[in-house]
Design a protein around this motif. Sequence first.
Motif, PDB file in Angstrom:
ATOM      1  N   LEU A 111       5.091  -5.672  28.238  1.00 40.96           N
ATOM      2  CA  LEU A 111       4.321  -6.824  27.780  1.00 40.96           C
ATOM      3  C   LEU A 111       4.512  -8.024  28.696  1.00 40.96           C
ATOM      4  O   LEU A 111       3.553  -8.712  29.054  1.00 40.96           O
ATOM      5  N   THR A 112       5.754  -8.253  29.099  1.00 39.65           N
ATOM      6  CA  THR A 112       6.032  -9.355  30.015  1.00 39.65           C
ATOM      7  C   THR A 112       5.337  -9.142  31.353  1.00 39.65           C
ATOM      8  O   THR A 112       4.794 -10.082  31.946  1.00 39.65           O
ATOM      9  N   ILE A 113       5.343  -7.908  31.835  1.00 41.38           N
ATOM     10  CA  ILE A 113       4.666  -7.585  33.097  1.00 41.38           C
ATOM     11  C   ILE A 113       3.166  -7.842  32.983  1.00 41.38           C
ATOM     12  O   ILE A 113       2.547  -8.415  33.887  1.00 41.38           O
ATOM     13  N   ALA A 114       2.574  -7.442  31.861  1.00 37.99           N
ATOM     14  CA  ALA A 114       1.141  -7.670  31.662  1.00 37.99           C
ATOM     15  C   ALA A 114       0.822  -9.163  31.634  1.00 37.99           C
ATOM     16  O   ALA A 114      -0.182  -9.612  32.208  1.00 37.99           O
ATOM     17  N   ASN A 115       1.683  -9.944  30.995  1.00 36.96           N
ATOM     18  CA  ASN A 115       1.487 -11.394  30.956  1.00 36.96           C
ATOM     19  C   ASN A 115       1.593 -11.995  32.350  1.00 36.96           C
ATOM     20  O   ASN A 115       0.807 -12.883  32.725  1.00 36.96           O
ATOM     21  N   ARG A 116       2.555 -11.537  33.130  1.00 38.59           N
ATOM     22  CA  ARG A 116       2.751 -12.059  34.482  1.00 38.59           C
ATOM     23  C   ARG A 116       1.543 -11.728  35.360  1.00 38.59           C
ATOM     24  O   ARG A 116       1.119 -12.544  36.169  1.00 38.59           O
ATOM     25  N   GLN A 117       1.012 -10.519  35.208  1.00 36.86           N
ATOM     26  CA  GLN A 117      -0.174 -10.140  35.977  1.00 36.86           C
ATOM     27  C   GLN A 117      -1.366 -11.013  35.615  1.00 36.86           C
ATOM     28  O   GLN A 117      -2.181 -11.364  36.472  1.00 36.86           O
ATOM     29  N   ARG A 118      -1.457 -11.367  34.326  1.00 38.39           N
ATOM     30  CA  ARG A 118      -2.563 -12.201  33.871  1.00 38.39           C
ATOM     31  C   ARG A 118      -2.432 -13.622  34.416  1.00 38.39           C
ATOM     32  O   ARG A 118      -3.417 -14.250  34.801  1.00 38.39           O
ATOM     33  N   LEU A 119      -1.209 -14.114  34.480  1.00 39.05           N
ATOM     34  CA  LEU A 119      -0.972 -15.478  34.949  1.00 39.05           C
ATOM     35  C   LEU A 119      -1.087 -15.601  36.467  1.00 39.05           C
ATOM     36  O   LEU A 119      -1.559 -16.622  36.981  1.00 39.05           O
ATOM     37  N   PHE A 120      -0.648 -14.560  37.197  1.00 36.99           N
ATOM     38  CA  PHE A 120      -0.608 -14.633  38.660  1.00 36.99           C
ATOM     39  C   PHE A 120      -1.277 -13.414  39.283  1.00 36.99           C
ATOM     40  O   PHE A 120      -0.616 -12.552  39.869  1.00 36.99           O
ATOM     41  N   PRO A 121      -2.589 -13.321  39.184  1.00 35.33           N
ATOM     42  CA  PRO A 121      -3.289 -12.151  39.740  1.00 35.33           C
ATOM     43  C   PRO A 121      -3.336 -12.134  41.262  1.00 35.33           C
ATOM     44  O   PRO A 121      -3.673 -11.097  41.851  1.00 35.33           O
ATOM     45  N   ASP A 122      -3.017 -13.269  41.907  1.00 35.77           N
ATOM     46  CA  ASP A 122      -3.136 -13.346  43.362  1.00 35.77           C
ATOM     47  C   ASP A 122      -1.857 -12.967  44.093  1.00 35.77           C
ATOM     48  O   ASP A 122      -1.772 -13.122  45.313  1.00 35.77           O
ATOM     49  N   PHE A 237      -0.723 -20.561  27.331  1.00 32.21           N
ATOM     50  CA  PHE A 237      -1.078 -20.235  25.948  1.00 32.21           C
ATOM     51  C   PHE A 237      -1.467 -18.774  25.814  1.00 32.21           C
ATOM     52  O   PHE A 237      -1.085 -18.094  24.866  1.00 32.21           O
ATOM     53  N   VAL A 238      -2.224 -18.255  26.795  1.00 32.23           N
ATOM     54  CA  VAL A 238      -2.615 -16.841  26.774  1.00 32.23           C
ATOM     55  C   VAL A 238      -1.386 -15.960  26.828  1.00 32.23           C
ATOM     56  O   VAL A 238      -1.256 -14.986  26.086  1.00 32.23           O
ATOM     57  N   SER A 239      -0.437 -16.304  27.726  1.00 34.83           N
ATOM     58  CA  SER A 239       0.786 -15.520  27.840  1.00 34.83           C
ATOM     59  C   SER A 239       1.582 -15.561  26.550  1.00 34.83           C
ATOM     60  O   SER A 239       2.113 -14.547  26.098  1.00 34.83           O
ATOM     61  N   PHE A 240       1.643 -16.742  25.931  1.00 33.96           N
ATOM     62  CA  PHE A 240       2.409 -16.900  24.693  1.00 33.96           C
ATOM     63  C   PHE A 240       1.778 -16.110  23.548  1.00 33.96           C
ATOM     64  O   PHE A 240       2.451 -15.360  22.844  1.00 33.96           O
ATOM     65  N   ARG A 247       7.230 -19.748  19.372  1.00 31.84           N
ATOM     66  CA  ARG A 247       7.216 -20.541  20.597  1.00 31.84           C
ATOM     67  C   ARG A 247       8.604 -20.705  21.196  1.00 31.84           C
ATOM     68  O   ARG A 247       8.825 -20.449  22.379  1.00 31.84           O
ATOM     69  N   LYS A 248       9.574 -21.168  20.384  1.00 32.19           N
ATOM     70  CA  LYS A 248      10.917 -21.412  20.916  1.00 32.19           C
ATOM     71  C   LYS A 248      11.531 -20.123  21.433  1.00 32.19           C
ATOM     72  O   LYS A 248      12.226 -20.104  22.449  1.00 32.19           O
ATOM     73  N   GLN A 249      11.273 -19.030  20.738  1.00 28.56           N
ATOM     74  CA  GLN A 249      11.809 -17.735  21.187  1.00 28.56           C
ATOM     75  C   GLN A 249      11.162 -17.326  22.499  1.00 28.56           C
ATOM     76  O   GLN A 249      11.814 -16.779  23.374  1.00 28.56           O
ATOM     77  N   TRP A 250       9.851 -17.604  22.657  1.00 26.85           N
ATOM     78  CA  TRP A 250       9.138 -17.250  23.880  1.00 26.85           C
ATOM     79  C   TRP A 250       9.692 -18.022  25.068  1.00 26.85           C
ATOM     80  O   TRP A 250       9.957 -17.469  26.131  1.00 26.85           O
ATOM     81  N   ILE A 251       9.898 -19.343  24.888  1.00 31.81           N
ATOM     82  CA  ILE A 251      10.438 -20.158  25.968  1.00 31.81           C
ATOM     83  C   ILE A 251      11.849 -19.716  26.323  1.00 31.81           C
ATOM     84  O   ILE A 251      12.212 -19.580  27.484  1.00 31.81           O
ATOM     85  N   SER A 252      12.653 -19.417  25.294  1.00 35.75           N
ATOM     86  CA  SER A 252      14.021 -18.971  25.532  1.00 35.75           C
ATOM     87  C   SER A 252      14.033 -17.609  26.229  1.00 35.75           C
ATOM     88  O   SER A 252      14.828 -17.374  27.135  1.00 35.75           O
ATOM     89  N   ALA A 253      13.122 -16.722  25.834  1.00 36.97           N
ATOM     90  CA  ALA A 253      13.076 -15.394  26.431  1.00 36.97           C
ATOM     91  C   ALA A 253      12.703 -15.443  27.902  1.00 36.97           C
ATOM     92  O   ALA A 253      13.049 -14.537  28.662  1.00 36.97           O
ATOM     93  N   ASN A 254      12.000 -16.492  28.284  1.00 37.25           N
ATOM     94  CA  ASN A 254      11.603 -16.634  29.680  1.00 37.25           C
ATOM     95  C   ASN A 254      12.621 -17.455  30.480  1.00 37.25           C
ATOM     96  O   ASN A 254      12.339 -17.873  31.613  1.00 37.25           O
ATOM     97  N   GLY A 255      13.784 -17.699  29.880  1.00 37.73           N
ATOM     98  CA  GLY A 255      14.892 -18.297  30.625  1.00 37.73           C
ATOM     99  C   GLY A 255      14.901 -19.803  30.694  1.00 37.73           C
ATOM    100  O   GLY A 255      15.509 -20.389  31.588  1.00 37.73           O
TER     101      GLY A 255
END
Length: 256
Positions: A111-122, A237-240, A247-255
């Motif tokens: 899921l994290t990989i899919a989000n990263r691909q969506r955020l940074f396709p280039d 927002f899309v990634s989240f 939200r707080k868990q998402w931010i914490s999970a991303n370091g």
Amino acid sequence: MRSFDQDTKNTERAQMIWTLRNEFLARSTRRDSATLAPVDQVRRPVIAPTDDEYAAYVDPVSSKRWLAIPSDWACPICARSKRQLMRKSKSGRWSGGVRSLYECTLERDDLTIANRQRLFPDFRNDIFVRDISQITVCADCAGISSALMQKDQSIRDPYLSSGDRRTSIVSSQAHSTHEIDFEAARNRAIANESYAAASAAFLAFRERVRDFAGRFERGRRWGNTERSCWTNSPTIFVSFTASKIPRKQWISANGF
């Protein structure tokens, strides 16, 4: 230049100018062959420091780091102790020290990989870095990268993990330099070329999340609703929302 920065921000192309610069410098200083001929080194007799010499010695390159590590510390790559790093040069002076290396941990969560691909396709996006940590190693283990670039000037800024460096060491002795298999190190450096783009993508992601976190907190202080704070940063927002966690868990999970 500003237009180039804007067009290439959060893309792999941002590294292009620096890569081309490094390649130009490498070619301009290259000899007839890209791979330099090996130099046979005759190992000198191993001399260990006395207690007084060890107590008085301070690494001239990184004195604070040398003084900060305890006497029972051991290099995580070659397993030599702090005292065993010291060796005497031809001139009779002691040398040896510790350095910092950056170690990448790969992302395995789909899921994290899919989000990263969506955020940074280039970006290249064939591997994904989850975290970049700093480790302390001996100067000889850290120096494998620079020694490899001297041996083979077609290799520029290689990424070698702790495991890669350990595998490349043929022989490691106290109070002596490492014997390195540079062909093995070269093969690992070539295999790790994707780490440059993956690390850049991770740093771009971390910068974006930090920027978003700051915007979010400022928006809340200014009286904006939580949802409006999120939707003002649509890519985050899309990634989240895709993660389906608080939200707080998402931010914490991303370091952050």
